[in-house]
Design a protein around this motif. Structure first.
Motif, mmCIF file in Angstrom:
data_model
loop_
_atom_site.group_PDB
_atom_site.id
_atom_site.type_symbol
_atom_site.label_atom_id
_atom_site.label_comp_id
_atom_site.label_asym_id
_atom_site.label_seq_id
_atom_site.Cartn_x
_atom_site.Cartn_y
_atom_site.Cartn_z
ATOM 1 N N ALA A 37 -26.993 7.907 58.826
ATOM 2 C CA ALA A 37 -28.427 7.632 58.909
ATOM 3 C C ALA A 37 -28.879 6.464 58.043
ATOM 4 O O ALA A 37 -29.843 5.780 58.378
ATOM 5 N N ILE A 38 -28.219 6.230 56.910
ATOM 6 C CA ILE A 38 -28.592 5.123 56.013
ATOM 7 C C ILE A 38 -27.604 3.983 56.233
ATOM 8 O O ILE A 38 -26.407 4.146 56.012
ATOM 9 N N SER A 39 -28.097 2.833 56.664
ATOM 10 C CA SER A 39 -27.218 1.715 56.993
ATOM 11 C C SER A 39 -26.618 1.089 55.737
ATOM 12 O O SER A 39 -27.161 1.203 54.631
ATOM 13 N N LEU A 40 -25.502 0.395 55.925
ATOM 14 C CA LEU A 40 -24.863 -0.306 54.819
ATOM 15 C C LEU A 40 -25.800 -1.366 54.243
ATOM 16 O O LEU A 40 -25.837 -1.578 53.024
ATOM 17 N N GLU A 41 -26.569 -2.012 55.099
ATOM 18 C CA GLU A 41 -27.502 -3.039 54.630
ATOM 19 C C GLU A 41 -28.540 -2.441 53.683
ATOM 20 O O GLU A 41 -28.850 -3.033 52.636
ATOM 21 N N ARG A 42 -29.063 -1.274 54.025
ATOM 22 C CA ARG A 42 -30.047 -0.627 53.158
ATOM 23 C C ARG A 42 -29.417 -0.192 51.839
ATOM 24 O O ARG A 42 -30.031 -0.307 50.771
ATOM 25 N N GLU A 79 -27.842 11.960 64.468
ATOM 26 C CA GLU A 79 -27.123 11.116 63.507
ATOM 27 C C GLU A 79 -26.998 11.840 62.179
ATOM 28 O O GLU A 79 -27.992 12.222 61.566
ATOM 29 N N PRO A 80 -25.772 12.036 61.701
ATOM 30 C CA PRO A 80 -25.571 12.731 60.429
ATOM 31 C C PRO A 80 -25.887 11.820 59.253
ATOM 32 O O PRO A 80 -26.209 10.638 59.422
ATOM 33 N N SER A 81 -25.765 12.359 58.064
ATOM 34 C CA SER A 81 -26.025 11.558 56.875
ATOM 35 C C SER A 81 -24.887 10.565 56.641
ATOM 36 O O SER A 81 -23.766 10.746 57.102
ATOM 37 N N THR A 82 -25.202 9.520 55.918
ATOM 38 C CA THR A 82 -24.178 8.589 55.437
ATOM 39 C C THR A 82 -23.522 9.204 54.209
ATOM 40 O O THR A 82 -24.215 9.690 53.310
ATOM 41 N N ILE A 83 -22.196 9.186 54.183
ATOM 42 C CA ILE A 83 -21.466 9.766 53.051
ATOM 43 C C ILE A 83 -20.900 8.655 52.180
ATOM 44 O O ILE A 83 -20.238 7.735 52.671
ATOM 45 N N PRO A 141 -24.799 18.156 58.309
ATOM 46 C CA PRO A 141 -25.422 18.338 57.169
ATOM 47 C C PRO A 141 -24.581 18.883 56.688
ATOM 48 O O PRO A 141 -24.156 18.752 56.327
ATOM 49 N N ARG A 142 -23.357 18.648 57.222
ATOM 50 C CA ARG A 142 -23.518 17.866 56.180
ATOM 51 C C ARG A 142 -24.467 17.112 56.772
ATOM 52 O O ARG A 142 -24.740 16.493 57.069
ATOM 53 N N ASN A 143 -24.813 17.458 57.273
ATOM 54 C CA ASN A 143 -25.978 17.078 57.562
ATOM 55 C C ASN A 143 -26.043 15.774 57.313
ATOM 56 O O ASN A 143 -25.928 15.150 56.576
#
Length: 238
Positions: A202-207, A183-187, A236-238
């Motif tokens: 990787a970072i959810s919208l909720e977070r 899973e790549p990073s959230t942009i 990574p973009r990781n």
């Protein structure tokens, strides 16, 4: 000549970091682990090195790589007009799987491709990556794979795709460490308000909304705005 180092071994890790630092200084490419997937890295301030990185992946200047940084306070040295909301996200999720697209400092002498005056920044949560970044400074980094192929989750997997186009491979084991999915990073586009997700990862919208409630999800539009801008490449973009 391509060399691979097993970073689980202390001596090989030290030798590999030294060799990678030298390769970066000589405008060559290296492969390193990050907290998301493996990345191919080059000196962010060397147009020659960035060109080699894009060629290794089979990409054009229309898909510029993001930049990994060694510490949060490097943010203001590379970006300008950083919104307070973007700074809060960086403080909450860096090091980690969050990439922020920001306005690049106009005084910087670099050429990452057709960025339209922006830069995508991330601080990775990986010891090997951070050790190398501490030695080299900011690195242009994209996922260690040929365009159209799956992102590599090991240095060996990256070498199978990138071969001799990379000087140094730093093997740090499977990435991400805790899961099977690459899973790549959230942009986040932070060049205008409200902030907007342009790639969910990787970072959810909720977070994200726990820190900045007004963040728009991918595909969402604030009233009265036009189409969302294209995001520079990041895997990574990781």
């Amino acid at each position: 000549m391509t060399t691979s180092y097993d970073c689980a071994d202390a001596e090989q890790r030290a030798a590999g970091l030294e060799h990678a630092q030298r390769a970066i200084r000589e405008h060559k490419c290296v492969v390193l682990p990050t907290d998301t997937v493996y990345g191919i890295a080059a000196d962010a301030f060397s147009p020659q090195a960035v060109t080699l990185l894009l060629a290794a992946k089979g990409r054009s200047r229309k898909m510029p790589p993001p930049v990994l940084i060694p510490r949060l306070n490097a943010l203001d040295g590379l970006a300008t007009d950083v919104p307070a909301e973007a700074r809060r996200l960086a403080e909450a999720f860096w090091p980690g799987g969050l990439t922020l697209i920001l306005h690049a400092q106009p005084s910087l002498d670099w050429d990452l491709g057709e960025t339209r005056g922006t830069v995508a920044l991330r601080l990775p949560a990986d010891d090997v990556a951070q050790d190398l970044l501490t030695l080299t400074g900011p690195l242009a980094v994209s996922s260690a794979n040929r365009t159209g192929q799956a992102a590599a989750q090991s240095a060996a997997g990256a070498e199978a795709q990138l071969a001799e186009s990379v000087e140094v491979y730093l093997e740090g084991g499977h990435r991400p460490v805790e899961g099977d999915g690459a899973e790549p990073s959230t942009i986040i586009d932070a060049t205008a308000l409200p902030l907007r997700v342009v790639r969910q990862g990787a970072i959810s919208l909720e977070r994200l909304r726990e820190v900045v409630p007004g963040v728009l999800g991918a595909g969402e539009e604030a009233p009265g705005t036009g189409a969302e801008p294209d995001a520079p490449d990041e895997s990574p973009r990781n």
